[in-house]
Design an enzyme around this catalytic site. Structure first.
Site, PDB file in Angstrom:
ATOM      1  N   CYS A 368       6.249   8.671  18.744  1.00 14.72           N
ATOM      2  CA  CYS A 368       6.315   7.783  17.586  1.00 14.72           C
ATOM      3  C   CYS A 368       6.930   8.476  16.379  1.00 14.72           C
ATOM      4  O   CYS A 368       6.255   8.734  15.376  1.00 14.72           O
ATOM      5  CB  CYS A 368       4.927   7.254  17.267  1.00 14.72           C
ATOM      6  SG  CYS A 368       4.310   6.244  18.600  1.00 14.72           S
ATOM      7  N   TYR A 397      12.893  27.411  25.343  1.00 15.87           N
ATOM      8  CA  TYR A 397      12.298  26.834  24.131  1.00 15.87           C
ATOM      9  C   TYR A 397      12.073  25.323  24.259  1.00 15.87           C
ATOM     10  O   TYR A 397      12.263  24.574  23.317  1.00 15.87           O
ATOM     11  CB  TYR A 397      13.158  27.174  22.894  1.00 15.87           C
ATOM     12  CG  TYR A 397      13.349  28.667  22.755  1.00 15.87           C
ATOM     13  CD1 TYR A 397      12.312  29.462  22.299  1.00 15.87           C
ATOM     14  CD2 TYR A 397      14.542  29.291  23.125  1.00 15.87           C
ATOM     15  CE1 TYR A 397      12.455  30.847  22.212  1.00 15.87           C
ATOM     16  CE2 TYR A 397      14.692  30.669  23.047  1.00 15.87           C
ATOM     17  CZ  TYR A 397      13.642  31.437  22.587  1.00 15.87           C
ATOM     18  OH  TYR A 397      13.782  32.800  22.503  1.00 15.87           O
TER      19      TYR A 397
END
Ligand SMILES: Cc1ncc(COP(=O)(O)O)c(C=O)c1O
Length: 449
Positions: A368, A397
């Site tokens: 969101c 990463y």
């Protein structure tokens, strides 16, 4: 048949007779059905080959002793710690959590280096107790604390000072670390590094064996790395002059970049090793210094290419003349790099690898946040819900920075080899997500409200 831009895909990647992506002899459509999506698929062969390339390139180009340490921050779990150790690499950790995983995985801790710009006292104490090989000291306060913690120890703790050589590299500001204005390292230019050396040499519990610098990550131009080495050697020569101190170990850190998209530069491991080795050899010769042990710390360049991330398309929203959003079942929770520093990736439709691209779309995640965009403006074949997308170069990463934002469980990591899949890390469960939770206390009595 190989996928387009093969350098972006694992070495074993191919397109099978069903036009599907296959890695390590496993077709990814079957993998996605078996393990669900999002799914991170790790090609052991690619990682092993890359590790071997680093070791042999360094041994070939550097006449002194050398070591390759995998920078675990790029991605670390029990199996990976075991694999890199099996392949003869050392390991760099940046927290007690990473050290604990290495220890639990059976990695000999004398081959482990502890990094970090702000190491808590508790973590230093534990690392000392566990016998970590080297501590890379990053600040004067850490150095004073370490001196205090090691004062009465029978054998001194070996340390390297992480200095800041004041070298800029051309990479994203968030992943630059060698310029003076950085939270990392003891600057040489301001005299702080020299002060640290004095403290270290005065501390009976510490043995200063060398110097370290890490200039940044995703470095594509090699000259700044050579300049960094030159500054470290000039500083070492000054220390020899002043204190009679000998540089025994030198680490120019990690940072070698990798291509993420077709046309990106492809720095070569051999050239990288040669650049560093030549800089050390020339700098030492000029100053008549013995060659130090050269330790490199690749993270991204060791792991990125070995892993492909798989996502299922969940919905497609066309806004005529504006944009087509393709929403997938992962996103910034498993790969925050695009949101964090505008990292760009490549994507393919893994279940129809040779279908021609027909539309420019933006692939967004399920989280969101409007910033949860995985790929902006990429060309893909026609898509519908259920299509399988693959993002290559997804090893570094990504999972190491994964979060449980929106309480979405983190995806699994599956090793593939010779047509077999082995789960290295299972998918997080809803039980995992509530393991730390305790119920709310009973309501306060009315008279206390
Ligand atoms: C001290 C140190 N060494 C090695 C690395 C690994 O860098 P890369 O993943 O770019 O190779 C980092 C990354 O930040 C680092 O801080």
């Amino acid at each position: 048949m190989q996928p387009q831009s093969p350098v972006l895909w694992p070495l074993t990647a191919s397109i099978n007779a069903h036009d599907q992506l296959s890695i390590g002899g496993c077709d990814v459509v079957t993998l996605s059905r078996e393990f669900g999506t999002p799914l991170y698929v790790f090609d052991e062969h690619t990682c092993h080959r890359t590790a071997a390339q680093f070791s042999s390139a360094l041994q070939h180009s550097y006449p002194g002793a050398s070591a390759v340490h995998y920078a675990g921050k790029a991605l670390l779990n029990t199996a990976l710690a075991q694999l890199v150790t099996r392949w003869g690499l050392g390991l760099d950790c940046v927290s007690l959590g990473e050290l604990a995983i290495a220890r639990q995985a059976g990695v000999p801790l004398e081959h482990v280096h502890l990094h970090g710009n702000a190491k808590p006292r508790r973590e230093l104490e534990q690392a000392l107790d566990w016998g970590v090989g080297r501590i890379m000291v990053d600040s004067l306060d850490e150095l004073r604390l370490l001196a205090e913690l090691t004062r009465d120890r029978a054998t001194p703790q070996s340390i390297l000072l992480r200095v800041n050589p004041g070298v800029d590299v051309h990479t994203h500001a968030h992943i630059q670390t060698g310029q003076l204005d950085s939270k990392f390292g003891l600057p040489i230019a301001t005299g702080m590094a020299l002060e640290a050396v004095k403290i270290a040499l005065d501390s009976p519990g510490l043995e200063l064996v060398g110097l370290h610098a890490h200039l940044g990550s995703q470095i594509m131009e090699l000259e700044p790395l050579a300049l960094g080495v030159e500054r470290l050697l000039a500083f070492a020569a000054e220390l020899r002059e002043r204190f009679g101190w000998q540089l025994r170990e030198l680490s120019p850190g990690g940072g070698l970049g990798v291509p993420y998209r077709a046309g990106d530069p492809e720095p070569e491991i051999a050239t990288y090793a040669q650049t560093l080795a030549s800089a050390v050899v020339a700098g030492c010769e000029r100053r008549q210094m013995p060659l130090p042990k050269l330790v490199i710390e690749p993270g991204r360049s060791l792991i990125a290419r070995s892993i492909v991330a798989l996502y299922e398309v969940l919905s497609i929203k066309q806004i005529p003349d504006v944009r087509t959003f393709v929403a997938v079942d992962g996103g910034m929770g498993d790969n925050i790099r695009p949101a964090l520093y505008e990292a760009r990736y490549t994507v393919a439709r893994a279940d129809q690898m040779t279908a021609a691209p027909t539309e420019r779309v933006t692939v967004v995640g399920r989280y969101c946040e409007s910033g949860d965009v995985l790929l902006r403006d990429v060309d893909l074949p026609p898509l519908s819900p259920g299509a399988l997308l693959a993002i290559p170069m997804a090893g570094a990463y990504t999972l190491s920075m994964a979060s449980t934002y929106n309480l979405v469980p983190r995806p699994p990591l599956v090793l593939v080899r010779d047509g077999e899949a082995h789960v290295l890390q299972r998918r997080e469960t809803f039980t995992d997500l509530t393991l730390r939770d305790l119920p709310a206390p009973p309501p306060a009595p009315d008279n206390q409200r």
